[in-house]
Design an enzyme around this catalytic site. Sequence first.
Site, short mmCIF file in Angstrom:
data_model
loop_
_atom_site.label_atom_id
_atom_site.label_comp_id
_atom_site.label_asym_id
_atom_site.label_seq_id
_atom_site.Cartn_x
_atom_site.Cartn_y
_atom_site.Cartn_z
N CYS A 59 -10.33 -4.96 0.59
CA CYS A 59 -11.43 -3.98 0.57
C CYS A 59 -12.27 -4.18 -0.69
CB CYS A 59 -10.87 -2.55 0.63
SG CYS A 59 -10.26 -1.93 -0.94
N CYS A 112 -4.18 0.73 -2.38
CA CYS A 112 -4.09 -0.51 -1.61
C CYS A 112 -3.04 -1.45 -2.23
CB CYS A 112 -5.42 -1.24 -1.61
SG CYS A 112 -6.69 -0.49 -0.60
N GLU A 149 -3.24 -4.65 -2.95
CA GLU A 149 -3.74 -5.54 -4.01
C GLU A 149 -3.85 -4.80 -5.33
OE1 GLU A 149 -4.98 -4.85 -1.03
OE2 GLU A 149 -6.47 -6.32 -0.40
N ASN A 191 0.84 -1.21 0.00
CA ASN A 191 0.00 0.00 0.00
C ASN A 191 0.86 1.25 0.00
OD1 ASN A 191 0.64 -0.80 2.69
ND2 ASN A 191 -1.03 0.43 3.54
N ILE A 192 0.40 2.24 -0.75
CA ILE A 192 1.12 3.49 -0.92
C ILE A 192 0.16 4.62 -0.59
CG2 ILE A 192 2.38 4.96 -2.55
CD1 ILE A 192 2.93 2.34 -4.16
N GLU A 193 0.39 5.24 0.57
CA GLU A 193 -0.53 6.30 1.01
C GLU A 193 -0.05 7.66 0.51
OE1 GLU A 193 -1.03 5.71 5.25
OE2 GLU A 193 -2.22 3.89 4.88
N1 THU Z 1 -5.38 -1.42 2.58
C1 THU Z 1 -4.85 -2.25 1.64
O1 THU Z 1 -3.70 -2.08 1.20
N2 THU Z 1 -5.62 -3.28 1.20
C2 THU Z 1 -6.88 -3.54 1.62
O2 THU Z 1 -7.53 -4.42 1.10
C3 THU Z 1 -7.43 -2.81 2.76
C4 THU Z 1 -6.72 -1.56 3.12
C5 THU Z 1 -4.57 -0.29 3.04
C6 THU Z 1 -5.06 1.05 2.55
C7 THU Z 1 -4.49 1.98 3.59
O3 THU Z 1 -3.17 2.33 3.20
C8 THU Z 1 -4.42 1.15 4.85
O4 THU Z 1 -4.59 -0.21 4.44
C9 THU Z 1 -5.48 1.48 5.88
O5 THU Z 1 -6.74 1.45 5.31
#
Ligand code: THU
Length: 138
Positions: free
Chosen positions: A91, A57, A59, A46-48
């Site tokens: 998600c 996310c 995936e 995941n890259i915020e």
């Molecule tokens: N996140 C994912 O990478 N995959 C998911 O299926 C659920 C959520 C990440 C997004 C965000 O960076 C962090 O989890 C918190 O929501």
Amino acid sequence: MSDDSDRDELIVAARRAAENSWSPYSNFAVGAALRFADGTIVTGTNIENASYGLSLCAETVAVAKAMDQGHRGGLEAVAVIGSRPDPVMPCGRCRQVLLELAELGRTDPVIWCASETDAASLRLSELLPHAFGPDSLK
Ligand code: THU
């Protein structure tokens, strides 16, 4: 390779991917790993973003990388793991993104929702029943 070692290898790859997570806002590092019929494994994390809603996310990043590498189907298995004790359930948006790639190759990949100690196994069709995918536009 046995099913168990296939699963374990994929979870290890997902865990390694999570080491590159950029998640300073949620402090929730997630790693994903996709296995294809030819044995290839493609990972993502995941890259915020400071503009939170732009975050990606794990995936989704993995699917984008795989499609950029030319994969168009053959998706057999997915592992997802996060930095908290409970298994990570993909998600809703990621379920839909995974479906696009899966449906291109008419597979119903097993999704390993992993924690450090456990892994729940679900098919994509169980996570996203009655889905709208590429076939829906034919
Ligand atoms: N996140 C994912 O990478 N995959 C998911 O299926 C659920 C959520 C990440 C997004 C965000 O960076 C962090 O989890 C918190 O929501």
